[in-house]
Design a protein around this motif. Structure first.
Motif, PDB file in Angstrom:
ATOM      1  N   ILE A 268       0.861  -1.172   0.000  1.00  0.00           N
ATOM      2  CA  ILE A 268       0.000   0.000   0.000  1.00  0.00           C
ATOM      3  C   ILE A 268       0.902   1.228   0.000  1.00  0.00           C
ATOM      4  N   LEU A 269       0.767   2.057  -1.026  1.00  0.00           N
ATOM      5  CA  LEU A 269       1.526   3.299  -1.124  1.00  0.00           C
ATOM      6  C   LEU A 269       0.656   4.411  -0.562  1.00  0.00           C
ATOM      7  N   LEU A 270       1.118   5.031   0.511  1.00  0.00           N
ATOM      8  CA  LEU A 270       0.345   6.067   1.194  1.00  0.00           C
ATOM      9  C   LEU A 270       0.907   7.442   0.872  1.00  0.00           C
ATOM     10  N   LEU A 271       0.016   8.332   0.459  1.00  0.00           N
ATOM     11  CA  LEU A 271       0.376   9.712   0.143  1.00  0.00           C
ATOM     12  C   LEU A 271      -0.250  10.626   1.180  1.00  0.00           C
ATOM     13  N   GLY A 272       0.544  11.542   1.717  1.00  0.00           N
ATOM     14  CA  GLY A 272       0.052  12.468   2.725  1.00  0.00           C
ATOM     15  C   GLY A 272      -0.753  13.607   2.121  1.00  0.00           C
ATOM     16  N   ARG A 273      -1.239  14.466   2.989  1.00  0.00           N
ATOM     17  CA  ARG A 273      -2.009  15.645   2.561  1.00  0.00           C
ATOM     18  C   ARG A 273      -1.123  16.568   1.747  1.00  0.00           C
ATOM     19  N   GLU A 274      -1.708  17.176   0.736  1.00  0.00           N
ATOM     20  CA  GLU A 274      -0.962  18.113  -0.089  1.00  0.00           C
ATOM     21  C   GLU A 274      -0.450  19.290   0.737  1.00  0.00           C
TER      22      GLU A 274
END
Length: 170
Positions: free
Chosen positions: A109-115
């Protein structure tokens, strides 16, 4: 959500968005998930309603072709992720390991944070790995959708997704 590589009914990779701020970026990432057969997850609260016209515009009709798991909080997401046995790979400007130096596995799972703010410390501490995209000195970050595409492309390459699709596998 159980993205186990042992079960072909589940996606080879999942992209998870932590409290996304910008509907156009989320729509673009979800469109990529639909086109490439990746799973998708949104960890609430999002900074926009899912019915937002910008979100739907960026994702277009592709959003009908991706299953989007939604979680009310990071703790709910993380509990489901741990139960599935999937590794959580956080993309962060604060990481020191380059994404190209990491070995991806099916089911990651690749998790991206808030912009606007990235991911908080508790998200960082829950990750199995934290990866960065090396940037030139003085540059802060890439657009989150661009970063997602770069890292997901490398992960797909490593797990042989193109070879599987060419051979007729899903």
């Amino acid at each position: 959500m159980n993205p186990s590589p042992m079960n072909p009914a589940f996606p080879p990779l999942t992209l998870a968005l932590y409290q996304p701020d910008i509907p156009q970026n989320a729509g673009t990432i979800l469109r990529m998930c639909a086109c490439l057969g990746f799973g998708a997850a949104i960890i609430e609260p999002a900074g926009f309603p899912v019915s937002d016209r910008h979100f739907r515009r960026a994702g277009m009709d592709y959003l009908d072709h991706v299953a989007i798991a939604r979680y009310a909080s990071f703790s709910a997401f993380d509990a489901a992720r741990r139960a599935s046995g999937a590794r959580l790979i956080l993309l962060s400007t604060k990481a020191s390991l380059a994404y190209t130096a990491f070995r991806f596995e099916p089911g990651d799972i690749l998790l991206l944070g808030r912009e606007s703010a990235g991911a908080p410390p508790e998200v960082h501490s829950s990750a199995d790995a934290r990866l960065a995209i090396p940037l030139r000195a003085g540059m802060r970050s890439l657009n989150v959708a661009v970063a997602a595409a770069m890292v997901a492309g490398e992960a797909a390459r490593q797990i042989g997704l193109a070879r599987q699709r060419a051979a007729g596998e899903s």
